[in-house]
Design an enzyme around this catalytic site. Sequence first.
Site, PDB file in Angstrom:
ATOM      1  N   LYS A  58      -5.727 -12.998 -39.055  1.00  0.00           N
ATOM      2  CA  LYS A  58      -6.879 -14.303 -38.925  1.00  0.00           C
ATOM      3  C   LYS A  58      -8.034 -13.866 -40.393  1.00  0.00           C
ATOM      4  O   LYS A  58      -7.612 -13.298 -40.086  1.00  0.00           O
ATOM      5  CB  LYS A  58      -7.918 -13.187 -37.127  1.00  0.00           C
ATOM      6  N   LYS A 100      -0.720 -20.312 -38.210  1.00  0.00           N
ATOM      7  CA  LYS A 100      -1.208 -19.597 -37.154  1.00  0.00           C
ATOM      8  C   LYS A 100      -1.999 -21.097 -36.784  1.00  0.00           C
ATOM      9  O   LYS A 100      -3.272 -21.702 -37.447  1.00  0.00           O
ATOM     10  CB  LYS A 100      -2.354 -18.432 -37.029  1.00  0.00           C
ATOM     11  N   TYR A 140      10.669 -55.465 -33.995  1.00  0.00           N
ATOM     12  CA  TYR A 140      10.627 -54.149 -33.154  1.00  0.00           C
ATOM     13  C   TYR A 140      10.283 -54.328 -31.744  1.00  0.00           C
ATOM     14  O   TYR A 140      11.072 -54.078 -31.629  1.00  0.00           O
ATOM     15  CB  TYR A 140      10.620 -53.193 -34.419  1.00  0.00           C
ATOM     16  N   ASP A 141       9.250 -55.139 -32.396  1.00  0.00           N
ATOM     17  CA  ASP A 141       8.613 -55.147 -30.850  1.00  0.00           C
ATOM     18  C   ASP A 141       9.596 -56.388 -29.646  1.00  0.00           C
ATOM     19  O   ASP A 141       9.483 -56.749 -28.951  1.00  0.00           O
ATOM     20  CB  ASP A 141       7.762 -56.349 -30.941  1.00  0.00           C
TER      21      ASP A 141
END
Length: 668
Positions: A317, A119, A37-38
């Site tokens: 809330k 939320k 990958y590198d």
Amino acid sequence: MDKTAAAQRIKWLSSEIERHNRLYYEQDMPEITDAEYDALFRELKELEASYPDLALPDSPTGRVGGRPVAKFTQVRHTTPMLSLENAFTEKDIVDFDDRMKRFLGLSGAEEIGYVCEPKMDGVAVELVYRDGLLAIGSTRGDGLVGEEVTQNLKTIKDIPLRLQTEEPPGLLTVRGEVYLPLEPFRKFNQEREEAGEPPFANPRNAAAGSLRQLDSKITAKRPLSIFCYAPGEVDGVAFQSQSDFLSTIPTWRIPVNPLTRLVPGVQGVLDYYNEMMEKRDDLPYEIDGVVVKVDRFSLQRDLGEKSRSPRWAIAWKFPPRQATTVVNDIVPQVGRTGVITPVAHLEPVNVSGVMVSRATLHNWEEMERKDIRRGDTVVVERAGDVIPAVVQVLVEKRQGSETLLPVPQACPVCGGEVVRIPGEVAVRCVGLNCPAQALERVKHFAARRAMDIDGLGEKFIEQLLNLKLIRNVADIYRLTEEDFMQFERMGKKLAENLLNSIAASKERELSRLIFALGIRHVGEHTAKLLASAFGSMENLAAASEEELTSIREVGPQVAASIADFFKSEENLEVLRELKEHGVNPRVEEKRVGGRFTGKTFVFTGALEKFTRDEAKKMVELEGGHAAGSVSKKTDYVVAGADAGSKLDKAQQLGVRVLSEDDFLELMQ
């Protein structure tokens, strides 16, 4: 290489690296090694440096961060990012539903479809895609104008740089919430404290601070995530409803919270809220309520907006996780790395169902900044299972008898030297034989996520240290039945169970032992990377910083910390003693030059003669790699009974297919 060939190569490398990123981060099925990958990544960076005009706008090299900027520029949102009206009770929600029906001229019996979503307690952002490419990313700001943080947002792996669709809309504006999950937040704060840096008070502050870095390379090192929840201006696609939008954008790889749901009427909203309240503490991220929106966009347009908020949405809330109490005392506590932390001993108080009697004050600089004193009346906050913290001092309640805790001039436990390293806020005990550090080190070593020595809890470890039966983690393996029988209420059976638990820990995985050693900046994930890369404690101990930083996700700071640990003669002596006592971590070393070196196998179907894990180990012992999916780079597919799509793909690509017997014959 001429420019035409370079352009083709850049396009292929970009696509291939992004594919491997998805396999690695989303499916946990890497097809190539970190080194491979590198190599791809380095080649792409070099080509882009040679031909900067050929770099693609969605290049994966953008995810590691670009050049620092001097300041953020202002961006006007395509449409205002309004605030939401708040609800705090069930009655508030019933009243909201009544208002919607009145505005829309609906009868009381008619139900409105509402989209409900958790939320998120994060940072609101806007993403603008033009012809499928991420063009601009900005913070909410004042709702009309935000700060342009495109480079920072590009480092978040959840955000697609290009929409995954053949026919992207000409313009797509998406609103979302950037957040820092709880476990990475805890690890991040721990690393900051160990490095002598002030911790963040909560995940939201950490996310906000990370997004507002002028140097995007810093943002890239922080494990931010995002959930998107609403459209802004859109051109080229027509969404009929909130639920239509939220079901479409995940197909383009834009993440949406999977807990989002379309519910019928106000009762559906009430049920959803109660469900989220129950799930709240089990979620891997912070939520502070539920957002409720009228689903159909035509109804939203009819309902319109007020000056600061839309009429068609409301935020319900959760009850506060804060409580007021008194600081009875402030006690310095010594950790396993020698950091001395002031801890507030509180008058016990119930905070959202949990009795809280202690709260971390992090460090003296933070304590002095908040001006927290013994005897103060304070506001305490508990977020998920994060350690409770003092968030505010009620100065108006002071009587004049409150006292400060001065910075210690000596270790409160061993009396040893205390230092404050320049650039750090942490105060450290540097005494090599500090019993408090020894206690924390042994606790960490024996913990469930480390060596998992059942029965070896804090009180028992403290007694072992006080009686000088142990002085370090290696001494655990010297303990005998006679040692245990010295303790009150210690029967022969309990002593046997403890000894069995200690003996069983000798065969734990190498990654657990690496984590158990308590190397600064090395958590469970990094320990697994190190175990996989080096295969033995001896190889890891001998690794240079250059070799360490060649591992993906191991940076210079972590590499330096690991190297320093193994330079310590005291630490090396502990490792020698562990080995002498038979601590032999399970290691499957890859054979260099084995018959499968460089070969990739995929196993599919119902295997009868061996399990997948056994097959994977056989391949890895011979230097090969077992992948989870078939590609052009696959060398062999081993097919059991009822093999499905992987077998079909192998045949399409011309990959050699083996039966279980063929594979065993290959192993001979």
